[in-house]
Design a protein around this motif. Structure first.
Motif, mmCIF file in Angstrom:
data_model
loop_
_atom_site.group_PDB
_atom_site.id
_atom_site.type_symbol
_atom_site.label_atom_id
_atom_site.label_comp_id
_atom_site.label_asym_id
_atom_site.label_seq_id
_atom_site.Cartn_x
_atom_site.Cartn_y
_atom_site.Cartn_z
ATOM 1 N N ASP A 134 -15.266 4.779 -6.622
ATOM 2 C CA ASP A 134 -14.299 5.615 -5.915
ATOM 3 C C ASP A 134 -13.050 5.839 -6.751
ATOM 4 O O ASP A 134 -12.296 6.774 -6.498
ATOM 5 C CB ASP A 134 -13.930 4.951 -4.593
ATOM 6 N N ILE A 135 -12.842 4.956 -7.688
ATOM 7 C CA ILE A 135 -11.695 5.110 -8.571
ATOM 8 C C ILE A 135 -11.971 4.368 -9.881
ATOM 9 O O ILE A 135 -12.616 3.320 -9.883
ATOM 10 C CB ILE A 135 -10.399 4.590 -7.891
ATOM 11 N N ILE A 136 -11.500 4.951 -10.982
ATOM 12 C CA ILE A 136 -11.586 4.273 -12.281
ATOM 13 C C ILE A 136 -10.174 4.053 -12.802
ATOM 14 O O ILE A 136 -9.362 4.983 -12.824
ATOM 15 C CB ILE A 136 -12.349 5.122 -13.317
ATOM 16 N N ILE A 137 -9.907 2.826 -13.211
ATOM 17 C CA ILE A 137 -8.620 2.529 -13.837
ATOM 18 C C ILE A 137 -8.899 1.947 -15.214
ATOM 19 O O ILE A 137 -9.668 0.988 -15.341
ATOM 20 C CB ILE A 137 -7.807 1.525 -12.991
ATOM 21 N N ASP A 138 -8.338 2.569 -16.248
ATOM 22 C CA ASP A 138 -8.518 1.980 -17.573
ATOM 23 C C ASP A 138 -7.198 1.566 -18.175
ATOM 24 O O ASP A 138 -6.142 2.111 -17.845
ATOM 25 C CB ASP A 138 -9.273 2.939 -18.517
ATOM 26 N N ASN A 168 -2.083 11.177 -5.253
ATOM 27 C CA ASN A 168 -1.941 10.146 -4.222
ATOM 28 C C ASN A 168 -2.197 8.755 -4.777
ATOM 29 O O ASN A 168 -1.443 7.817 -4.522
ATOM 30 C CB ASN A 168 -2.907 10.406 -3.056
ATOM 31 N N ILE A 169 -3.284 8.644 -5.520
ATOM 32 C CA ILE A 169 -3.619 7.326 -6.071
ATOM 33 C C ILE A 169 -2.563 6.892 -7.070
ATOM 34 O O ILE A 169 -2.147 5.733 -7.098
ATOM 35 C CB ILE A 169 -5.032 7.342 -6.691
ATOM 36 N N VAL A 176 -0.458 3.395 -6.747
ATOM 37 C CA VAL A 176 -0.479 2.375 -7.806
ATOM 38 C C VAL A 176 0.923 2.184 -8.382
ATOM 39 O O VAL A 176 1.371 1.064 -8.633
ATOM 40 C CB VAL A 176 -1.501 2.755 -8.903
ATOM 41 N N TYR A 177 1.634 3.300 -8.540
ATOM 42 C CA TYR A 177 2.988 3.223 -9.079
ATOM 43 C C TYR A 177 3.866 2.291 -8.232
ATOM 44 O O TYR A 177 4.659 1.503 -8.762
ATOM 45 C CB TYR A 177 3.629 4.610 -9.162
ATOM 46 N N SER A 178 3.712 2.382 -6.908
ATOM 47 C CA SER A 178 4.573 1.569 -6.036
ATOM 48 C C SER A 178 4.359 0.076 -6.303
ATOM 49 O O SER A 178 5.295 -0.714 -6.186
ATOM 50 C CB SER A 178 4.338 1.918 -4.570
ATOM 51 N N PHE A 179 3.148 -0.301 -6.656
ATOM 52 C CA PHE A 179 2.906 -1.718 -6.951
ATOM 53 C C PHE A 179 3.528 -2.138 -8.284
ATOM 54 O O PHE A 179 4.025 -3.253 -8.415
ATOM 55 C CB PHE A 179 1.401 -2.027 -6.929
ATOM 56 N N PHE A 180 3.520 -1.242 -9.254
ATOM 57 C CA PHE A 180 4.186 -1.571 -10.516
ATOM 58 C C PHE A 180 5.694 -1.707 -10.302
ATOM 59 O O PHE A 180 6.333 -2.599 -10.834
ATOM 60 C CB PHE A 180 3.853 -0.533 -11.602
ATOM 61 N N ARG A 181 6.245 -0.807 -9.488
ATOM 62 C CA ARG A 181 7.683 -0.877 -9.235
ATOM 63 C C ARG A 181 8.040 -2.177 -8.517
ATOM 64 O O ARG A 181 8.949 -2.900 -8.927
ATOM 65 C CB ARG A 181 8.124 0.334 -8.404
ATOM 66 N N GLU A 182 7.299 -2.500 -7.466
ATOM 67 C CA GLU A 182 7.559 -3.737 -6.721
ATOM 68 C C GLU A 182 7.491 -4.967 -7.617
ATOM 69 O O GLU A 182 8.232 -5.933 -7.453
ATOM 70 C CB GLU A 182 6.526 -3.905 -5.593
ATOM 71 N N PRO A 232 -11.576 10.000 -9.236
ATOM 72 C CA PRO A 232 -10.137 9.715 -9.305
ATOM 73 C C PRO A 232 -9.901 8.646 -10.371
ATOM 74 O O PRO A 232 -10.609 7.637 -10.406
ATOM 75 C CB PRO A 232 -9.818 9.176 -7.908
ATOM 76 N N TRP A 233 -8.914 8.899 -11.197
ATOM 77 C CA TRP A 233 -8.808 8.084 -12.426
ATOM 78 C C TRP A 233 -7.348 7.841 -12.795
ATOM 79 O O TRP A 233 -6.498 8.704 -12.627
ATOM 80 C CB TRP A 233 -9.538 8.857 -13.531
ATOM 81 N N ILE A 234 -7.102 6.630 -13.278
ATOM 82 C CA ILE A 234 -5.783 6.304 -13.824
ATOM 83 C C ILE A 234 -5.978 5.689 -15.202
ATOM 84 O O ILE A 234 -6.836 4.821 -15.385
ATOM 85 C CB ILE A 234 -5.027 5.308 -12.916
#
Ligand code: BES
Ligand code: MG
Ligand code: ZN
Length: 487
Positions: free
Chosen positions: A354-358, A383-384, A388-394, A446-448
């Motif tokens: 459902d999502i790929i993060i590399d 959206n994704i 994800v950005y919000s977790f890096f900021r936190e 969906p990819w990051i």
């Protein structure tokens, strides 16, 4: 690793006192309290400072660390930095004798700033001494806090267990990144992964023949110049059979990047043992996710190769058929990361995640643009990305989104093949070109993509990560995944 004890103790020799509105949030009695009040009355503190005072108490020297917070905290990394700073001042022999007064006030229910501070201390505690004849004795970090109920509830056994699992993994990633390239070959990486990972994971290791036979020719080609043959490590975690949703992670694992036939010059080659940082971070993520037993499913894909120069190494001009079927003309053997990632991403896409993060130390251009404190981030899904950005900021880890600018796509079209691995406009938008190359292999998943070329390995002392391998992003990605647990 870390243990929190909620009581007053005679063992304490180091008192960490963050200044907050109420002064400080702790009942300390006797001589020590007087000493602290004295310091507060007679001294001025600038925001962001740590000052050390020594007093004679209980018939011995005790240290008081006054931590003054900046007036405006613009990033949560501030708390990590302060924790790290204090740790650097504390004698390694005394790390089992620390008292910490919380950063939050007496009435607070949440202690996430104090938690970040403790995390900063853990980052500061790490050191790499595997290859020293005389190694430091690794003691548990014991932190005493007062026994108020809310604090105890926040730092409960589960929470501490999770922090320890997280930092065991982060330290493993940092060790792997710091290991020398003669020791940490693709094969060795897989061996360490096998011993470090929980038995509740499915591990498949492709050797060079299986890589070739299955059609991952880009990965095979990048690795074929070295006698340390390439590997492809696939780690499958099934934390809950009720969910179909699948997360895929991919990490660049170049155990040494010489640049290949396009050999790197002196000045650029020295740190290239760290070109497997993406792989180390993704392995660490797999480890903590499985040890914490998160209720979700995720697969971790780790392509490993050594990019070397030599008779059997690949050349500029070679045309290779990728795992996806698309052909790639190699114009520069130093743009090898995108090649091994392309095959790993295609392999992952086939499993319909459902999502790929590399994560990859992909381009020097990203270092030029953002430096060693900020990672570049690309995504085909707003959206994704935002989530994800919000977790890096936190978590106080800095990332900045860069565009997958479509007008540049044609710069990767080859005269002789479907794609070429670099743009001919060599001085333009290097980090974007790396990401756009990968984009050809993600299809509509969906990819990051994180370009961690700057943040993965610190040549100088970083205020949070210290020196060497950083483990950048593991914490943020872990907490992102944790938020995805099904209940
Ligand atoms: N591993 C490097 C990128 C890198 C550079 C990581 C500095 C960490 C610090 C990557 O494989 C590489 O060599 N990229 C080339 C790409 C170019 C040939 C298009 C680069 O950045 O020069
Ligand atoms: Mg390279
Ligand atoms: Zn590389």
């Amino acid at each position: 690793m870390i243990k929190i004890i909620f009581q007053k103790s005679k063992e304490v020799k180091n008192y960490i006192i963050p200044l907050i509105k109420e002064g400080y949030s702790q009942n300390i009695n006797g001589k020590l309290n007087k000493a602290i009040l004295n310091i507060l009355q007679s001294e001025q503190f600038e925001g962001g400072e740590v000052k050390k005072y020594s007093i004679f108490n209980n018939n011995r020297l005790e240290n008081i660390f006054i931590v003054s917070l900046p007036e405006k905290v613009d990033s949560n990394s501030t708390f990590l930095e302060l924790g790290h700073k204090v740790m650097k001042h504390i004698d390694k022999k005394e790390i089992d004798s620390i008292f910490l007064s919380p950063i939050e006030g007496r009435n607070s229910n949440s202690f996430n700033k104090t938690e970040l501070f403790l995390e900063g201390m853990l980052f500061g505690y790490y050191n790499f001494d595997i290859y020293k004849s005389k190694r430091d004795e690794k003691k548990e970090l014991i932190v005493y806090m007062d026994d108020r109920v809310k604090l105890k509830n926040y730092f409960n056994t589960e929470k501490i267990g999770e922090i320890n699992a997280l930092y065991k993994s982060i330290f493993l990633a940092r060790d792997l990144i710091n290991m020398p390239p003669n020791e940490l070959t693709p094969q060795r990486f897989c061996e360490i992964a096998t011993t470090e990972l929980n038995k509740n994971l499915k591990i498949k290791i492709f050797d060079e023949f299986e890589i070739k036979d299955s059609g991952m020719n880009l990965l095979y080609t990048v690795g074929k110049g070295s006698e340390n043959r390439p590997r492809f490590l696939v780690i499958e975690y099934s934390g809950d059979e009720r969910v179909n949703k699948k997360y895929a992670f991919v990490g660049k694992g170049i155990t040494f990047d010489s640049g290949g036939t396009n050999l790197k010059p002196t000045g650029s080659i020295e740190t290239m043992k760290s070109d497997m940082s993406g792989a180390a971070n993704i392995l660490a993520l797999a480890k903590v996710v499985s040890e914490s037993g998160l209720k979700l499913n995720a697969t971790f894909y780790i392509p490993l190769a050594e990019n070397t120069i030599g008779q059997t190494a690949y050349r500029p001009g070679d045309i290779i058929k990728s795992y996806s079927g698309k052909t790639v003309e190699i114009l520069n053997t130093d743009a090898e990361g995108r090649l091994i990632l392309a095959d790993a991403i295609s392999f992952a896409v086939k499993e319909k995640p459902d999502i790929i993060i590399d994560m990859a130390t992909l381009t020097g251009a990203c270092v030029v643009a953002l430096g060693s404190d900020i990672a570049g981030c690309f995504s085909n899904n707003d959206n994704i990305y935002e989530e994800v950005y919000s977790f890096f900021r936190e978590n106080g880890e800095h990332i900045v989104r860069l565009p997958l600018h479509k007008n540049y796509r044609e710069r990767l079209k080859s005269k002789n093949a479907d794609l070429q691995n670099i743009s001919k406009k060599r001085t333009e938008a290097g980090a974007i070109m790396g990401a756009l190359f990968l984009e050809n292999f993600v299809e509509d998943t969906p990819w990051i993509h994180f370009d961690i070329a700057g943040t993965a390995f610190m040549e100088d002392n970083h205020p949070v990560y210290g020196e060497g391998g950083s483990g950048f992003g593991i914490r943020s990605l872990y907490r992102f995944l944790k938020s995805k647990e099904i209940m």
